[in-house]
Design a protein around this motif. Structure first.
Motif, short mmCIF file in Angstrom:
data_model
loop_
_atom_site.label_atom_id
_atom_site.label_comp_id
_atom_site.label_asym_id
_atom_site.label_seq_id
_atom_site.Cartn_x
_atom_site.Cartn_y
_atom_site.Cartn_z
N MET A 23 0.82 -1.21 0.00
CA MET A 23 0.00 0.00 0.00
C MET A 23 0.85 1.26 0.00
O MET A 23 0.48 2.27 -0.61
CB MET A 23 -0.94 0.01 1.21
CG MET A 23 -2.01 -1.05 1.17
SD MET A 23 -3.08 -0.84 -0.26
CE MET A 23 -3.43 -2.53 -0.61
N TRP A 27 0.59 4.09 -2.76
CA TRP A 27 0.39 5.50 -2.41
C TRP A 27 1.44 6.37 -3.07
O TRP A 27 1.14 7.44 -3.62
CB TRP A 27 0.44 5.65 -0.89
CG TRP A 27 0.28 7.06 -0.42
CD1 TRP A 27 -0.88 7.76 -0.28
CD2 TRP A 27 1.34 7.95 -0.05
NE1 TRP A 27 -0.60 9.02 0.17
CE2 TRP A 27 0.75 9.16 0.32
CE3 TRP A 27 2.72 7.83 0.01
CZ2 TRP A 27 1.50 10.25 0.74
CZ3 TRP A 27 3.46 8.91 0.43
CH2 TRP A 27 2.84 10.10 0.78
N ARG A 31 0.76 9.29 -5.88
CA ARG A 31 1.20 10.66 -5.62
C ARG A 31 2.11 11.19 -6.73
O ARG A 31 2.14 12.37 -7.00
CB ARG A 31 1.94 10.75 -4.29
CG ARG A 31 1.10 10.33 -3.11
CD ARG A 31 -0.01 11.28 -2.86
NE ARG A 31 0.46 12.37 -2.03
CZ ARG A 31 -0.26 13.43 -1.75
NH1 ARG A 31 -1.47 13.55 -2.22
NH2 ARG A 31 0.21 14.38 -1.01
N ARG A 82 -4.77 -3.63 3.97
CA ARG A 82 -5.46 -2.87 2.93
C ARG A 82 -6.66 -2.12 3.52
O ARG A 82 -6.89 -0.95 3.23
CB ARG A 82 -5.94 -3.80 1.82
CG ARG A 82 -6.65 -3.05 0.71
CD ARG A 82 -7.59 -3.97 -0.05
NE ARG A 82 -8.42 -3.22 -0.94
CZ ARG A 82 -9.59 -2.71 -0.62
NH1 ARG A 82 -10.07 -2.85 0.59
NH2 ARG A 82 -10.31 -2.04 -1.49
N ALA A 85 -5.37 0.80 5.49
CA ALA A 85 -4.85 1.85 4.61
C ALA A 85 -5.98 2.65 3.98
O ALA A 85 -5.91 3.88 3.89
CB ALA A 85 -3.96 1.25 3.53
N THR A 86 -7.04 1.98 3.56
CA THR A 86 -8.15 2.71 2.94
C THR A 86 -8.90 3.55 3.97
O THR A 86 -9.38 4.63 3.66
CB THR A 86 -9.13 1.76 2.23
OG1 THR A 86 -9.58 0.76 3.14
CG2 THR A 86 -8.46 1.11 1.04
N LEU A 88 -7.48 4.92 6.67
CA LEU A 88 -6.61 6.06 6.95
C LEU A 88 -6.62 7.06 5.81
O LEU A 88 -6.58 8.27 6.04
CB LEU A 88 -5.19 5.59 7.21
CG LEU A 88 -4.95 4.91 8.56
CD1 LEU A 88 -3.54 4.34 8.61
CD2 LEU A 88 -5.18 5.88 9.69
N ALA A 89 -6.67 6.58 4.58
CA ALA A 89 -6.70 7.49 3.43
C ALA A 89 -8.00 8.26 3.37
O ALA A 89 -8.03 9.40 2.92
CB ALA A 89 -6.49 6.70 2.14
N GLY A 90 -9.08 7.67 3.82
CA GLY A 90 -10.38 8.33 3.79
C GLY A 90 -10.53 9.43 4.80
O GLY A 90 -11.37 10.31 4.65
N ARG A 91 -9.69 9.44 5.83
CA ARG A 91 -9.79 10.48 6.87
C ARG A 91 -9.41 11.85 6.35
O ARG A 91 -9.98 12.84 6.77
CB ARG A 91 -8.88 10.14 8.03
CG ARG A 91 -9.39 9.07 8.90
CD ARG A 91 -8.52 8.92 10.10
NE ARG A 91 -9.00 7.83 10.93
CZ ARG A 91 -8.36 7.37 11.96
NH1 ARG A 91 -7.20 7.92 12.31
NH2 ARG A 91 -8.83 6.39 12.67
N THR A 93 -9.83 13.08 3.40
CA THR A 93 -10.60 13.45 2.22
C THR A 93 -11.69 14.45 2.58
O THR A 93 -12.41 14.26 3.55
CB THR A 93 -11.25 12.19 1.62
OG1 THR A 93 -10.25 11.23 1.41
CG2 THR A 93 -11.92 12.50 0.30
#
Length: 100
Positions: A23, A27, A31, A82, A85-86, A88-91, A93
């Motif tokens: 992941m 990422w 980026r 996974r 990670a998804t 944490l990535a959504g926080r 946004t």
């Protein structure tokens, strides 16, 4: 044959570590994609790195003769990484993000 709880936990931790590394590479690739110079080349290069990571993990599992239970445990760990990670990535946004 049943695997011990300790070996299943170890397999899950290894799978989570591989998943976290996968992941992180994904990422980094995403980026770098919008960059003007070398964005696509970096994306493709990191895709090859992610594929090599998974192939190396499978080759190591075969070389070490990991039982099926260990492979399932590693898969569960990978999926957990996974999922984390998804989440944490959504926080980070914004609420009205177009891709959601």
């Amino acid at each position: 044959m049943s695997a011990s709880a300790l070996s299943l936990l170890a397999a899950m931790l290894v799978g989570a570590g591989i998943g976290a590394l996968y992941m992180a590479l994904l990422w980094l690739a995403v980026r770098r994609l919008p960059q003007d110079r070398g964005g696509l080349a970096g994306f493709v290069g990191l895709r090859i790195a992610r594929a090599a990571l998974l192939l190396a993990a499978m080759a190591a599992a075969v070389a070490l003769a990991v039982p099926a239970e260990g492979l399932v445990g590693a898969l569960v760990g990978f999926i957990a990484a996974r999922f984390a990670a998804t989440r944490l990535a959504g926080r980070g946004t914004p609420a009205g993000a177009a891709w959601k």
